[in-house]
Design an enzyme around this catalytic site. Sequence first.
Site, PDB file in Angstrom:
ATOM      1  N   ARG A  18     -10.396  20.547  72.095  1.00 25.33           N
ATOM      2  CA  ARG A  18     -10.595  21.984  71.927  1.00 25.33           C
ATOM      3  C   ARG A  18      -9.802  22.876  72.878  1.00 25.33           C
ATOM      4  O   ARG A  18      -9.258  23.897  72.430  1.00 25.33           O
ATOM      5  CB  ARG A  18     -12.096  22.306  72.028  1.00 25.33           C
ATOM      6  CG  ARG A  18     -12.850  21.935  70.766  1.00 25.33           C
ATOM      7  CD  ARG A  18     -14.350  22.005  70.952  1.00 25.33           C
ATOM      8  NE  ARG A  18     -14.853  20.874  71.723  1.00 25.33           N
ATOM      9  CZ  ARG A  18     -16.133  20.521  71.774  1.00 25.33           C
ATOM     10  NH1 ARG A  18     -17.041  21.228  71.107  1.00 25.33           N
ATOM     11  NH2 ARG A  18     -16.516  19.485  72.479  1.00 25.33           N
ATOM     12  N   THR A  58     -20.049  10.142  76.028  1.00 24.49           N
ATOM     13  CA  THR A  58     -20.076  11.084  77.149  1.00 24.49           C
ATOM     14  C   THR A  58     -20.987  12.280  76.893  1.00 24.49           C
ATOM     15  O   THR A  58     -21.208  13.091  77.788  1.00 24.49           O
ATOM     16  CB  THR A  58     -18.652  11.581  77.474  1.00 24.49           C
ATOM     17  OG1 THR A  58     -18.022  12.046  76.283  1.00 24.49           O
ATOM     18  CG2 THR A  58     -17.818  10.473  78.089  1.00 24.49           C
ATOM     19  N   ASP A  78     -20.147  -3.266  63.161  1.00 26.15           N
ATOM     20  CA  ASP A  78     -20.715  -3.948  61.996  1.00 26.15           C
ATOM     21  C   ASP A  78     -20.758  -5.439  62.316  1.00 26.15           C
ATOM     22  O   ASP A  78     -20.522  -5.839  63.455  1.00 26.15           O
ATOM     23  CB  ASP A  78     -19.867  -3.655  60.755  1.00 26.15           C
ATOM     24  CG  ASP A  78     -20.685  -3.663  59.470  1.00 26.15           C
ATOM     25  OD1 ASP A  78     -21.426  -4.647  59.260  1.00 26.15           O
ATOM     26  OD2 ASP A  78     -20.591  -2.702  58.692  1.00 26.15           O
ATOM     27  N   LYS A 128     -14.699   3.998  65.808  1.00 23.69           N
ATOM     28  CA  LYS A 128     -15.850   3.338  66.442  1.00 23.69           C
ATOM     29  C   LYS A 128     -16.497   2.284  65.539  1.00 23.69           C
ATOM     30  O   LYS A 128     -17.690   2.329  65.257  1.00 23.69           O
ATOM     31  CB  LYS A 128     -16.885   4.373  66.882  1.00 23.69           C
ATOM     32  CG  LYS A 128     -16.341   5.424  67.848  1.00 23.69           C
ATOM     33  CD  LYS A 128     -17.405   6.466  68.173  1.00 23.69           C
ATOM     34  CE  LYS A 128     -16.882   7.466  69.203  1.00 23.69           C
ATOM     35  NZ  LYS A 128     -15.807   8.341  68.659  1.00 23.69           N
TER      36      LYS A 128
END
Length: 259
Positions: A227, A123, A63, A60
Amino acid sequence: MTKLILALQGDSAARAKSMFKQTEGWIDVYKIGIDLFTHTGNRLVKYFINHEAKVFLDLKFCDIPSVVAKASEICARLRVSMFTIHTMGGFEMMKMCADSLKEFCYKKRIKSRPLILGVTILTSISNKAFNELWGIKQRTDIKVHVARLAQLAKSAGLDGVICAGHEITAIKKKCGKDFLTVVPGIRIPTSTEETQEGTKVVNDDQSRAFTPAEASRAGADYIVVGRPIIRAPEPIAVIEKIREDIEKGYQGVKNVSGH
Protein backbone atom coordinates in the site's frame (compact mmCIF):
# COMPACT_ATOMS: atom_id res chain seq x y z
CA MET A 1 21.50 -6.10 1.04
CA THR A 2 17.76 -6.43 1.68
CA LYS A 3 15.72 -6.75 -1.52
CA LEU A 4 12.34 -5.15 -2.21
CA ILE A 5 9.17 -7.06 -3.08
CA LEU A 6 6.16 -5.06 -4.28
CA ALA A 7 2.86 -6.59 -3.20
CA LEU A 8 0.36 -6.03 -6.00
CA GLN A 9 -3.20 -5.85 -4.70
CA GLY A 10 -6.84 -5.73 -5.71
CA ASP A 11 -8.84 -7.36 -8.47
CA SER A 12 -7.57 -5.57 -11.57
CA ALA A 13 -4.98 -6.95 -13.97
CA ALA A 14 -4.95 -3.56 -15.71
CA ARG A 15 -3.94 -1.75 -12.52
CA ALA A 16 -1.28 -4.37 -11.78
CA LYS A 17 0.18 -3.95 -15.27
CA SER A 18 0.08 -0.18 -14.90
CA MET A 19 1.96 -0.39 -11.60
CA PHE A 20 4.54 -2.64 -13.26
CA LYS A 21 5.08 -0.11 -16.05
CA GLN A 22 5.52 2.68 -13.47
CA THR A 23 8.00 0.74 -11.36
CA GLU A 24 9.86 -1.45 -13.86
CA GLY A 25 13.54 -1.52 -12.99
CA TRP A 26 12.93 -0.28 -9.45
CA ILE A 27 11.51 -3.46 -7.90
CA ASP A 28 13.33 -6.75 -7.28
CA VAL A 29 10.28 -9.05 -7.17
CA TYR A 30 6.53 -8.59 -7.76
CA LYS A 31 4.14 -10.41 -5.42
CA ILE A 32 0.84 -11.77 -6.69
CA GLY A 33 -1.34 -12.85 -3.78
CA ILE A 34 -4.63 -14.68 -3.40
CA ASP A 35 -6.81 -11.61 -4.01
CA LEU A 36 -5.26 -10.71 -7.36
CA PHE A 37 -4.64 -14.30 -8.46
CA THR A 38 -8.26 -15.29 -7.79
CA HIS A 39 -9.33 -12.60 -10.22
CA THR A 40 -6.67 -12.91 -12.91
CA GLY A 41 -5.35 -16.47 -12.65
CA ASN A 42 -2.17 -17.47 -14.45
CA ARG A 43 -2.61 -14.85 -17.16
CA LEU A 44 -1.13 -12.09 -15.01
CA VAL A 45 1.69 -14.33 -13.80
CA LYS A 46 2.62 -15.08 -17.42
CA TYR A 47 2.48 -11.37 -18.28
CA PHE A 48 5.14 -10.57 -15.68
CA ILE A 49 7.29 -13.57 -16.60
CA ASN A 50 7.10 -12.65 -20.30
CA HIS A 51 8.33 -9.17 -19.35
CA GLU A 52 11.30 -10.74 -17.54
CA ALA A 53 10.05 -9.73 -14.09
CA LYS A 54 10.50 -11.96 -11.07
CA VAL A 55 7.25 -13.19 -9.55
CA PHE A 56 6.51 -14.19 -5.97
CA LEU A 57 3.32 -16.27 -6.07
CA ASP A 58 1.90 -15.97 -2.56
CA LEU A 59 -0.99 -18.46 -2.42
CA LYS A 60 -0.04 -20.11 0.89
CA PHE A 61 -0.65 -23.70 -0.21
CA CYS A 62 -1.89 -25.89 2.64
CA ASP A 63 -3.39 -29.30 1.85
CA ILE A 64 -2.45 -32.96 1.87
CA PRO A 65 1.20 -33.50 0.86
CA SER A 66 0.56 -34.87 -2.64
CA VAL A 67 -1.70 -31.96 -3.61
CA VAL A 68 0.79 -29.32 -2.43
CA ALA A 69 3.61 -31.17 -4.18
CA LYS A 70 1.68 -31.06 -7.46
CA ALA A 71 0.97 -27.35 -6.99
CA SER A 72 4.70 -26.73 -6.54
CA GLU A 73 5.39 -28.38 -9.90
CA ILE A 74 2.91 -26.01 -11.55
CA CYS A 75 4.76 -23.08 -9.97
CA ALA A 76 7.96 -24.39 -11.55
CA ARG A 77 6.25 -24.69 -14.95
CA LEU A 78 5.10 -21.08 -14.63
CA ARG A 79 8.73 -20.04 -13.93
CA VAL A 80 7.86 -18.07 -10.79
CA SER A 81 10.85 -17.14 -8.64
CA MET A 82 9.28 -18.02 -5.28
CA PHE A 83 6.03 -19.25 -3.78
CA THR A 84 4.55 -19.95 -0.36
CA ILE A 85 3.27 -22.99 1.44
CA HIS A 86 1.94 -23.00 5.01
CA THR A 87 4.12 -24.51 7.71
CA MET A 88 0.94 -25.45 9.58
CA GLY A 89 0.47 -28.13 6.92
CA GLY A 90 3.10 -30.11 8.78
CA PHE A 91 6.54 -31.56 8.21
CA GLU A 92 5.49 -34.28 5.73
CA MET A 93 3.69 -31.78 3.52
CA MET A 94 6.68 -29.44 3.47
CA LYS A 95 9.19 -32.24 2.83
CA MET A 96 7.19 -33.82 0.00
CA CYS A 97 6.79 -30.41 -1.60
CA ALA A 98 10.55 -29.69 -1.43
CA ASP A 99 11.61 -33.16 -2.59
CA SER A 100 9.06 -33.31 -5.43
CA LEU A 101 9.99 -29.86 -6.68
CA LYS A 102 13.71 -30.65 -6.84
CA GLU A 103 13.06 -33.92 -8.69
CA PHE A 104 10.61 -32.25 -11.08
CA CYS A 105 13.02 -29.42 -11.94
CA TYR A 106 15.82 -31.92 -12.50
CA LYS A 107 13.70 -34.07 -14.86
CA LYS A 108 12.34 -31.08 -16.76
CA ARG A 109 15.75 -29.39 -16.86
CA ILE A 110 14.43 -26.27 -15.14
CA LYS A 111 17.61 -24.52 -14.04
CA SER A 112 16.02 -21.86 -11.85
CA ARG A 113 14.09 -23.79 -9.23
CA PRO A 114 11.51 -21.60 -7.44
CA LEU A 115 12.28 -20.82 -3.84
CA ILE A 116 9.86 -22.38 -1.35
CA LEU A 117 8.93 -20.07 1.52
CA GLY A 118 7.03 -21.26 4.56
CA VAL A 119 4.32 -19.08 6.04
CA THR A 120 4.70 -19.14 9.83
CA ILE A 121 2.25 -16.97 11.81
CA LEU A 122 0.57 -14.13 9.95
CA THR A 123 1.88 -10.68 10.88
CA SER A 124 -1.72 -9.55 11.46
CA ILE A 125 -1.91 -11.86 14.50
CA SER A 126 -0.89 -10.36 17.84
CA ASN A 127 0.39 -12.26 20.87
CA LYS A 128 -3.04 -11.94 22.47
CA ALA A 129 -4.83 -13.24 19.38
CA PHE A 130 -2.35 -16.11 19.12
CA ASN A 131 -2.97 -17.13 22.73
CA GLU A 132 -6.75 -17.00 22.20
CA LEU A 133 -6.47 -19.04 19.00
CA TRP A 134 -4.59 -21.89 20.68
CA GLY A 135 -6.18 -21.61 24.11
CA ILE A 136 -2.92 -20.69 25.80
CA LYS A 137 -3.53 -19.22 29.26
CA GLN A 138 0.02 -18.28 30.27
CA ARG A 139 1.97 -15.47 28.63
CA THR A 140 3.77 -16.59 25.50
CA ASP A 141 5.95 -15.00 22.85
CA ILE A 142 5.10 -15.59 19.20
CA LYS A 143 8.82 -15.41 18.34
CA VAL A 144 9.38 -18.76 20.06
CA HIS A 145 6.69 -20.49 18.00
CA VAL A 146 7.77 -18.83 14.75
CA ALA A 147 11.40 -19.88 15.28
CA ARG A 148 10.27 -23.45 15.91
CA LEU A 149 8.20 -23.48 12.71
CA ALA A 150 11.17 -22.03 10.81
CA GLN A 151 13.45 -24.75 12.12
CA LEU A 152 10.90 -27.38 11.04
CA ALA A 153 10.67 -25.75 7.61
CA LYS A 154 14.44 -25.81 7.16
CA SER A 155 14.70 -29.46 8.17
CA ALA A 156 11.99 -30.25 5.58
CA GLY A 157 14.06 -28.59 2.83
CA LEU A 158 12.40 -25.18 2.48
CA ASP A 159 14.48 -22.16 1.47
CA GLY A 160 13.10 -19.70 4.00
CA VAL A 161 10.07 -18.36 5.80
CA ILE A 162 7.72 -15.41 5.94
CA CYS A 163 8.04 -13.74 9.32
CA ALA A 164 7.76 -10.46 11.21
CA GLY A 165 10.84 -8.29 11.57
CA HIS A 166 11.03 -8.95 15.31
CA GLU A 167 11.49 -12.65 14.60
CA ILE A 168 14.46 -12.48 12.20
CA THR A 169 17.20 -12.72 14.82
CA ALA A 170 15.74 -15.82 16.47
CA ILE A 171 15.22 -17.50 13.08
CA LYS A 172 18.74 -16.75 11.84
CA LYS A 173 20.16 -18.02 15.12
CA LYS A 174 18.33 -21.35 14.81
CA CYS A 175 18.45 -21.82 11.04
CA GLY A 176 21.59 -20.02 9.89
CA LYS A 177 22.22 -16.83 7.95
CA ASP A 178 21.55 -18.48 4.58
CA PHE A 179 17.98 -19.41 5.53
CA LEU A 180 15.86 -16.69 3.94
CA THR A 181 13.62 -14.34 5.89
CA VAL A 182 10.91 -12.47 3.98
CA VAL A 183 9.23 -9.72 6.01
CA PRO A 184 5.76 -8.35 5.22
CA GLY A 185 3.95 -5.77 7.33
CA ILE A 186 6.46 -3.07 6.37
CA ARG A 187 5.32 0.47 7.01
CA ILE A 188 6.97 3.67 5.83
CA PRO A 189 7.26 6.45 8.47
CA THR A 190 7.05 10.13 7.70
CA SER A 191 9.68 12.49 9.02
CA THR A 192 7.28 13.72 11.73
CA GLU A 193 6.75 10.15 12.94
CA GLU A 194 10.42 9.44 13.58
CA THR A 195 11.46 9.96 17.20
CA GLN A 196 14.44 9.13 19.38
CA GLU A 197 12.34 6.51 21.14
CA GLY A 198 11.67 4.66 17.93
CA THR A 199 9.69 4.91 14.73
CA LYS A 200 5.95 5.29 14.88
CA VAL A 201 4.00 3.92 11.94
CA VAL A 202 0.38 3.42 11.03
CA ASN A 203 0.01 -0.35 11.22
CA ASP A 204 -3.35 -0.78 9.48
CA ASP A 205 -4.18 -4.50 9.89
CA GLN A 206 -0.61 -5.42 10.81
CA SER A 207 0.04 -6.19 14.47
CA ARG A 208 3.79 -6.79 14.14
CA ALA A 209 4.99 -4.12 11.72
CA PHE A 210 8.56 -2.97 11.01
CA THR A 211 10.17 -0.16 9.02
CA PRO A 212 12.60 -0.90 6.15
CA ALA A 213 15.58 0.27 8.23
CA GLU A 214 14.59 -1.93 11.17
CA ALA A 215 14.13 -4.96 8.92
CA SER A 216 17.43 -4.34 7.12
CA ARG A 217 19.25 -3.88 10.42
CA ALA A 218 17.79 -7.16 11.69
CA GLY A 219 19.02 -9.02 8.60
CA ALA A 220 15.91 -9.41 6.44
CA ASP A 221 16.66 -10.87 3.02
CA TYR A 222 13.49 -9.41 1.51
CA ILE A 223 10.85 -6.94 2.64
CA VAL A 224 7.33 -6.83 1.21
CA VAL A 225 5.72 -3.44 0.66
CA GLY A 226 2.30 -2.87 -0.88
CA ARG A 227 0.00 0.00 0.00
CA PRO A 228 2.65 2.66 0.75
CA ILE A 229 3.90 2.33 -2.85
CA ILE A 230 0.66 1.51 -4.65
CA ARG A 231 -1.34 4.33 -3.08
CA ALA A 232 1.39 6.95 -3.47
CA PRO A 233 0.93 9.78 -6.00
CA GLU A 234 4.61 9.23 -6.92
CA PRO A 235 5.52 5.56 -6.37
CA ILE A 236 9.17 6.00 -7.37
CA ALA A 237 9.66 8.65 -4.69
CA VAL A 238 8.41 6.19 -2.07
CA ILE A 239 10.63 3.42 -3.47
CA GLU A 240 13.65 5.75 -3.26
CA LYS A 241 12.74 6.49 0.38
CA ILE A 242 12.52 2.74 1.08
CA ARG A 243 15.91 2.12 -0.57
CA GLU A 244 17.44 4.90 1.52
CA ASP A 245 15.90 3.42 4.67
CA ILE A 246 17.26 -0.03 3.80
CA GLU A 247 20.72 1.46 3.28
CA LYS A 248 20.45 3.29 6.61
CA GLY A 249 19.73 0.00 8.38
CA TYR A 250 22.55 -1.76 6.52
CA GLN A 251 25.06 0.97 7.36
CA GLY A 252 23.96 0.78 10.98
CA VAL A 253 24.92 -2.90 11.08
CA LYS A 254 28.28 -2.19 9.40
CA ASN A 255 29.07 0.55 11.90
CA VAL A 256 28.25 -1.68 14.86
CA SER A 257 30.29 -4.62 13.50
CA GLY A 258 33.17 -2.36 12.51
CA HIS A 259 33.26 -3.58 8.88
